[in-house]
Design a protein around this motif. Structure first.
Motif, PDB file in Angstrom:
ATOM      1  N   GLN A 198     -23.527   2.618 -44.177  1.00 46.65           N
ATOM      2  CA  GLN A 198     -24.630   1.676 -43.982  1.00 46.65           C
ATOM      3  C   GLN A 198     -25.331   1.942 -42.659  1.00 46.65           C
ATOM      4  O   GLN A 198     -26.556   1.910 -42.577  1.00 46.65           O
ATOM      5  CB  GLN A 198     -24.132   0.231 -44.038  1.00 46.65           C
ATOM      6  N   VAL A 199     -24.570   2.226 -41.614  1.00 47.78           N
ATOM      7  CA  VAL A 199     -25.174   2.559 -40.321  1.00 47.78           C
ATOM      8  C   VAL A 199     -26.052   3.805 -40.466  1.00 47.78           C
ATOM      9  O   VAL A 199     -27.178   3.833 -39.970  1.00 47.78           O
ATOM     10  CB  VAL A 199     -24.102   2.763 -39.224  1.00 47.78           C
ATOM     11  N   LYS A 200     -25.545   4.820 -41.144  1.00 40.23           N
ATOM     12  CA  LYS A 200     -26.324   6.048 -41.333  1.00 40.23           C
ATOM     13  C   LYS A 200     -27.625   5.772 -42.087  1.00 40.23           C
ATOM     14  O   LYS A 200     -28.682   6.297 -41.713  1.00 40.23           O
ATOM     15  CB  LYS A 200     -25.491   7.093 -42.073  1.00 40.23           C
ATOM     16  N   ALA A 201     -27.570   4.946 -43.111  1.00 41.72           N
ATOM     17  CA  ALA A 201     -28.778   4.605 -43.875  1.00 41.72           C
ATOM     18  C   ALA A 201     -29.771   3.836 -43.007  1.00 41.72           C
ATOM     19  O   ALA A 201     -30.974   4.144 -42.997  1.00 41.72           O
ATOM     20  CB  ALA A 201     -28.408   3.789 -45.111  1.00 41.72           C
ATOM     21  N   GLN A 204     -31.370   6.111 -40.432  1.00 39.37           N
ATOM     22  CA  GLN A 204     -32.411   6.966 -40.999  1.00 39.37           C
ATOM     23  C   GLN A 204     -33.717   6.197 -41.172  1.00 39.37           C
ATOM     24  O   GLN A 204     -34.793   6.715 -40.867  1.00 39.37           O
ATOM     25  CB  GLN A 204     -31.963   7.561 -42.335  1.00 39.37           C
ATOM     26  N   VAL A 205     -33.642   4.951 -41.629  1.00 40.26           N
ATOM     27  CA  VAL A 205     -34.839   4.108 -41.757  1.00 40.26           C
ATOM     28  C   VAL A 205     -35.491   3.938 -40.385  1.00 40.26           C
ATOM     29  O   VAL A 205     -36.718   4.047 -40.240  1.00 40.26           O
ATOM     30  CB  VAL A 205     -34.481   2.735 -42.363  1.00 40.26           C
ATOM     31  N   THR A 206     -34.673   3.697 -39.383  1.00 38.84           N
ATOM     32  CA  THR A 206     -35.172   3.494 -38.022  1.00 38.84           C
ATOM     33  C   THR A 206     -35.855   4.748 -37.486  1.00 38.84           C
ATOM     34  O   THR A 206     -36.975   4.698 -36.984  1.00 38.84           O
ATOM     35  CB  THR A 206     -34.007   3.062 -37.094  1.00 38.84           C
ATOM     36  N   VAL A 207     -35.196   5.879 -37.612  1.00 37.16           N
ATOM     37  CA  VAL A 207     -35.733   7.142 -37.127  1.00 37.16           C
ATOM     38  C   VAL A 207     -37.020   7.510 -37.873  1.00 37.16           C
ATOM     39  O   VAL A 207     -37.985   7.959 -37.253  1.00 37.16           O
ATOM     40  CB  VAL A 207     -34.665   8.258 -37.237  1.00 37.16           C
ATOM     41  N   ASP A 208     -37.040   7.291 -39.174  1.00 35.99           N
ATOM     42  CA  ASP A 208     -38.244   7.603 -39.950  1.00 35.99           C
ATOM     43  C   ASP A 208     -39.431   6.762 -39.476  1.00 35.99           C
ATOM     44  O   ASP A 208     -40.551   7.267 -39.346  1.00 35.99           O
ATOM     45  CB  ASP A 208     -38.008   7.374 -41.446  1.00 35.99           C
ATOM     46  N   ALA A 209     -39.188   5.482 -39.209  1.00 31.84           N
ATOM     47  CA  ALA A 209     -40.268   4.612 -38.727  1.00 31.84           C
ATOM     48  C   ALA A 209     -40.753   5.042 -37.348  1.00 31.84           C
ATOM     49  O   ALA A 209     -41.959   5.061 -37.082  1.00 31.84           O
ATOM     50  CB  ALA A 209     -39.792   3.151 -38.699  1.00 31.84           C
ATOM     51  N   ILE A 210     -39.835   5.410 -36.476  1.00 34.44           N
ATOM     52  CA  ILE A 210     -40.216   5.843 -35.135  1.00 34.44           C
ATOM     53  C   ILE A 210     -41.008   7.154 -35.197  1.00 34.44           C
ATOM     54  O   ILE A 210     -41.997   7.321 -34.483  1.00 34.44           O
ATOM     55  CB  ILE A 210     -38.974   5.988 -34.220  1.00 34.44           C
TER      56      ILE A 210
END
Length: 116
Positions: free
Chosen positions: A99-102, A105-111
């Motif tokens: 869940q942390v990895k998912a 990834q959402v966070t990094v993609d948005a940034i």
């Protein structure tokens, strides 16, 4: 994508971070630095090695950064993982790490979309 849209995409609290850091320029500076943080890589390596102490340290670091930057979604999952590992290795950490990895990834993609 603007900063407020970035926070919506990553499941964060834009108003909360704005209240703490005061300017979009300051927020953007620290948000972009998140891309250089290696804590998630450390976490994954520690989980693969079943190193509870190192995994706890990495999860706790992620949690702290996310709390300061109001990355709420990733904060919640990294906090749950941190608490799971607080007393040492726990097999439940493997599922929580997914869940942390998912969320990471959402966070990094948005940034990255903000930086584009």
């Amino acid at each position: 994508m603007n900063l407020k849209e970035c926070y919506q995409a990553l499941g964060g609290d834009y108003d909360g971070v704005l209240g703490r850091l005061r300017t979009e320029r300051m927020i953007t500076k620290f948000v972009l630095r998140f891309l250089d943080d290696k804590s998630c890589e450390s976490l994954i390596g520690a989980i693969e090695q079943k190193n509870g102490e190192e995994a706890f340290r990495a999860a706790h670091t992620i949690k702290g950064i996310c709390q300061n930057l109001s990355f709420d979604r990733l904060y919640r999952s990294s906090s749950a993982l941190s608490e799971c590992l607080r007393g040492g290795w726990d097999d439940a950490a493997v599922a929580l790490t997914e869940q942390v990895k998912a969320d990471y990834q959402v966070t990094v993609d948005a940034i990255r979309a903000l930086d584009a």
